[in-house]
Motif scaffolding. Structure first.
Motif, PDB file in Angstrom:
ATOM      1  N   ALA A   1      20.840   9.993  11.260  1.00 18.57           N
ATOM      2  CA  ALA A   1      21.294  11.005  10.239  1.00 18.57           C
ATOM      3  C   ALA A   1      20.748  12.143  10.430  1.00 18.57           C
ATOM      4  CB  ALA A   1      21.285  10.976   8.935  1.00 18.57           C
ATOM      5  N   GLY A   2      19.703  12.050  11.068  1.00 17.58           N
ATOM      6  CA  GLY A   2      18.274  13.225  11.936  1.00 17.58           C
ATOM      7  C   GLY A   2      17.206  12.630  10.611  1.00 17.58           C
ATOM      8  N   PHE A   3      16.960  12.014   9.718  1.00 11.79           N
ATOM      9  CA  PHE A   3      15.976  11.829   8.788  1.00 11.79           C
ATOM     10  C   PHE A   3      14.659  10.927   9.299  1.00 11.79           C
ATOM     11  CE2 PHE A   3      19.567  13.269   6.376  1.00 11.79           C
ATOM     12  CZ  PHE A   3      19.192  14.463   5.413  1.00 11.79           C
ATOM     13  N   GLY A   4      13.214  11.244   8.569  1.00 14.81           N
ATOM     14  CA  GLY A   4      12.931  10.905   9.412  1.00 14.81           C
ATOM     15  C   GLY A   4      12.166   9.383   7.800  1.00 14.81           C
TER      16      GLY A   4
ATOM     17  N   ASP B   1       0.837  -1.051  -0.113  1.00 16.86           N
ATOM     18  CA  ASP B   1      -0.010   0.398  -0.261  1.00 16.86           C
ATOM     19  C   ASP B   1       0.959   1.521  -0.275  1.00 16.86           C
ATOM     20  OD1 ASP B   1       1.180  -0.028   2.483  1.00 16.86           O
ATOM     21  OD2 ASP B   1      -1.174  -0.194   2.981  1.00 16.86           O
ATOM     22  N   GLY B   2       2.337   1.360   0.054  1.00 13.26           N
ATOM     23  CA  GLY B   2       2.781   2.339  -0.355  1.00 13.26           C
ATOM     24  C   GLY B   2       3.123   2.728   1.159  1.00 13.26           C
ATOM     25  N   GLY B   3       3.034   2.669   2.446  1.00 19.24           N
ATOM     26  CA  GLY B   3       3.484   3.292   4.002  1.00 19.24           C
ATOM     27  C   GLY B   3       3.032   3.929   3.956  1.00 19.24           C
ATOM     28  N   THR B   4       3.100   4.632   4.908  1.00 19.63           N
ATOM     29  CA  THR B   4       3.116   5.704   5.514  1.00 19.63           C
ATOM     30  C   THR B   4       4.373   7.236   6.009  1.00 19.63           C
ATOM     31  OG1 THR B   4       0.935   4.607   6.959  1.00 19.63           O
ATOM     32  CG2 THR B   4       2.128   7.110   7.448  1.00 19.63           C
ATOM     33  N   ALA B   5       4.807   7.963   5.589  1.00 21.95           N
ATOM     34  CA  ALA B   5       5.678   8.851   5.802  1.00 21.95           C
ATOM     35  C   ALA B   5       5.141   9.457   6.771  1.00 21.95           C
ATOM     36  CB  ALA B   5       5.302  10.417   4.678  1.00 21.95           C
ATOM     37  N   GLY B   6       6.464   9.444   7.422  1.00 24.80           N
ATOM     38  CA  GLY B   6       6.477   9.381   9.136  1.00 24.80           C
ATOM     39  C   GLY B   6       6.050   9.065  10.159  1.00 24.80           C
ATOM     40  N   PHE B   7       5.436   7.849   9.917  1.00 27.75           N
ATOM     41  CA  PHE B   7       5.047   7.192  10.853  1.00 27.75           C
ATOM     42  C   PHE B   7       5.861   6.754  12.149  1.00 27.75           C
ATOM     43  CE2 PHE B   7       3.527   3.291  13.099  1.00 27.75           C
ATOM     44  CZ  PHE B   7       1.829   2.918  12.493  1.00 27.75           C
ATOM     45  N   LEU B   8       4.587   7.412  13.347  1.00 24.01           N
ATOM     46  CA  LEU B   8       5.598   7.537  15.053  1.00 24.01           C
ATOM     47  C   LEU B   8       7.018   9.100  15.112  1.00 24.01           C
ATOM     48  CD1 LEU B   8       4.776   4.211  15.453  1.00 24.01           C
ATOM     49  CD2 LEU B   8       3.717   5.673  16.136  1.00 24.01           C
ATOM     50  N   SER B   9       6.679   8.997  13.738  1.00 22.44           N
ATOM     51  CA  SER B   9       8.344   9.988  13.604  1.00 22.44           C
ATOM     52  C   SER B   9       9.224   9.692  13.650  1.00 22.44           C
ATOM     53  CB  SER B   9       7.739  10.830  15.077  1.00 22.44           C
ATOM     54  OG  SER B   9       6.626  11.673  14.617  1.00 22.44           O
ATOM     55  N   GLU B  10       8.805   8.144  12.962  1.00 18.45           N
ATOM     56  CA  GLU B  10      10.730   7.180  13.509  1.00 18.45           C
ATOM     57  C   GLU B  10      11.833   8.451  12.831  1.00 18.45           C
ATOM     58  OE1 GLU B  10      10.765   3.161  12.749  1.00 18.45           O
ATOM     59  OE2 GLU B  10       9.021   3.660  10.984  1.00 18.45           O
ATOM     60  N   THR B  11      12.878   8.487  13.166  1.00 17.11           N
ATOM     61  CA  THR B  11      13.987   9.731  12.620  1.00 17.11           C
ATOM     62  C   THR B  11      15.714   9.004  12.886  1.00 17.11           C
ATOM     63  OG1 THR B  11      12.878  11.213  13.966  1.00 17.11           O
ATOM     64  CG2 THR B  11      15.263  11.771  13.130  1.00 17.11           C
ATOM     65  N   SER B  12      16.248   8.655  11.936  1.00 12.48           N
ATOM     66  CA  SER B  12      17.324   7.952  12.056  1.00 12.48           C
ATOM     67  C   SER B  12      18.379   8.767  12.101  1.00 12.48           C
ATOM     68  CB  SER B  12      17.397   7.541  10.587  1.00 12.48           C
ATOM     69  OG  SER B  12      18.240   8.659  10.003  1.00 12.48           O
TER      70      SER B  12
ATOM     71  N   THR C   1      13.685  -1.159  13.792  1.00 17.82           N
ATOM     72  CA  THR C   1      13.667   0.763  13.267  1.00 17.82           C
ATOM     73  C   THR C   1      13.993   0.588  11.955  1.00 17.82           C
ATOM     74  OG1 THR C   1      14.699   0.796  15.803  1.00 17.82           O
ATOM     75  CG2 THR C   1      14.556   3.111  13.885  1.00 17.82           C
ATOM     76  N   GLY C   2      13.420   1.549  11.285  1.00 16.47           N
ATOM     77  CA  GLY C   2      13.247   2.324  10.235  1.00 16.47           C
ATOM     78  C   GLY C   2      12.365   1.513   8.963  1.00 16.47           C
ATOM     79  N   THR C   3      11.339   0.281  10.491  1.00 13.45           N
ATOM     80  CA  THR C   3      10.840  -0.585   8.822  1.00 13.45           C
ATOM     81  C   THR C   3       9.072   0.111   9.336  1.00 13.45           C
ATOM     82  OG1 THR C   3      10.383  -2.211  10.604  1.00 13.45           O
ATOM     83  CG2 THR C   3      12.477  -1.907   9.188  1.00 13.45           C
ATOM     84  N   LEU C   4       8.808   0.557  10.390  1.00 15.87           N
ATOM     85  CA  LEU C   4       7.578   0.432  11.186  1.00 15.87           C
ATOM     86  C   LEU C   4       6.568   1.632   9.710  1.00 15.87           C
ATOM     87  CD1 LEU C   4       8.328   0.679  15.210  1.00 15.87           C
ATOM     88  CD2 LEU C   4       7.271  -0.943  13.482  1.00 15.87           C
ATOM     89  N   TRP C   5       7.322   2.521   9.401  1.00 18.28           N
ATOM     90  CA  TRP C   5       6.400   2.964   7.885  1.00 18.28           C
ATOM     91  C   TRP C   5       5.450   2.289   7.175  1.00 18.28           C
ATOM     92  CZ3 TRP C   5       6.770   3.605   3.252  1.00 18.28           C
ATOM     93  CH2 TRP C   5       8.492   3.261   2.515  1.00 18.28           C
ATOM     94  N   MET C   6       5.883   1.044   6.531  1.00 16.93           N
ATOM     95  CA  MET C   6       5.612  -0.618   6.058  1.00 16.93           C
ATOM     96  C   MET C   6       5.555  -1.368   6.524  1.00 16.93           C
ATOM     97  SD  MET C   6       9.709  -1.340   4.362  1.00 16.93           S
ATOM     98  CE  MET C   6       8.561  -2.053   2.693  1.00 16.93           C
TER      99      MET C   6
END
Length: 277
Positions: A129-132, A116-127, A146-151
């Protein structure tokens, strides 16, 4: 008293609106990334055992981008989805790049539904390096890392399991310090946690090619991400080929059927023997 009741009513209405918005976010916000088109169909079946796409991606959209601590950059790589209708077939996924493209690829299973393309910024996950997400995301980790929850299914998307990844650049060997704490190494890797969707994953890589081979791939939908793995190159074009090979049992049945036809033809009386004397 009346003003108090009105104020209470308005507060209740505001709370209900907030709750509805909260629970609808994951549903309405899907589509953070979208799939690229295939040349013809996106399904593997008896009439189409190979599907092809030709695209181009940046030099380090899969890894080796220092600004992202070597994690993947979803919007500079390419996403594809395909449906396998040949339950139990062996399936290969191959990226062949041009002289300026050193590919990497990952494959996920989404089961009965297309990604379905996932959700941008889901749960405000941040790497680190400072990127969501999914501007930067975990391209090799298990769903839930970490970093997979958006999808991930039950989170921001509907991906059920990370199956495998392959990196053509032999210099890639990140086991720490990445944007999401993920491991990214050269070669082909089986990272599946179950045998729900396949019975084993192998593969191979060369200077400008990467392949994952899935044994007994289950029927259902799959997602592929393709990106560059060498920041020293210019980046460029590639061909993505997904091919299915029928199981050995299928070939055995076909050969047995051909053998039976041959036997029946041989056992039929010749025409000259049927002419009356």
């Amino acid at each position: 008293m009346r003003n108090h009741v009105q104020s209470t009513s308005l507060a209740v209405q505001a709370s209900l609106i907030a709750v509805v918005a909260l629970f609808s976010t994951g549903v309405d916000a899907a589509g953070a990334v979208g799939p690229k088109p295939w040349t013809t169909t996106n399904s593997l079946d008896s009439g189409s055992t190979s599907i092809i796409a030709s695209e181009a991606a940046s030099k380090n959209s899969f890894t080796t981008n220092p600004a992202l601590n070597n994690s993947a950059w979803a919007h500079t790589g390419d996403w594809f989805t395909f449906q396998n209708l040949l339950n139990g077939a062996d399936v290969s996924v191959t990226v062949n790049g041009d002289a300026n493209f050193v590919p990497g690829l990952s494959v996920w299973a989404t089961g009965a539904s297309e990604f379905d393309g996932g959700t941008a910024g889901f749960l405000s996950e941040t790497s680190t390096a400072g990127f969501g997400t999914p501007h930067s995301f975990n391209v090799t980790g298990a769903m839930g890392d970490t970093g997979t929850l958006w999808m991930a299914d039950g989170q921001g998307g509907n991906a059920l399991e990370t199956l495998g990844y392959a990196v053509a650049n032999p210099a890639v060997n990140y086991t720490a310090g990445t944007g999401w704490g993920e491991t990214i190494q050269s070669g082909a890797h089986d990272v599946s946690l179950t045998n729900t969707f396949e019975a084993g994953i192998t593969g191979s890589t060369s200077a400008h090619s990467a392949t994952l081979e899935f044994n007994d791939l289950a029927a259902g939908w799959y997602t592929v991400y393709v990106g560059g793995t060498d920041g020293a190159t210019a980046g460029g074009g590639y061909d993505l080929v997904v091919s299915a090979v029928p199981e050995a049992e299928t070939w055995a049945m076909l050969l047995a059927g051909l053998g039976l036809i041959g036997w029946r033809l041989r056992s039929q009386p010749r025409e000259e023997n049927m002419i009356p004397a």
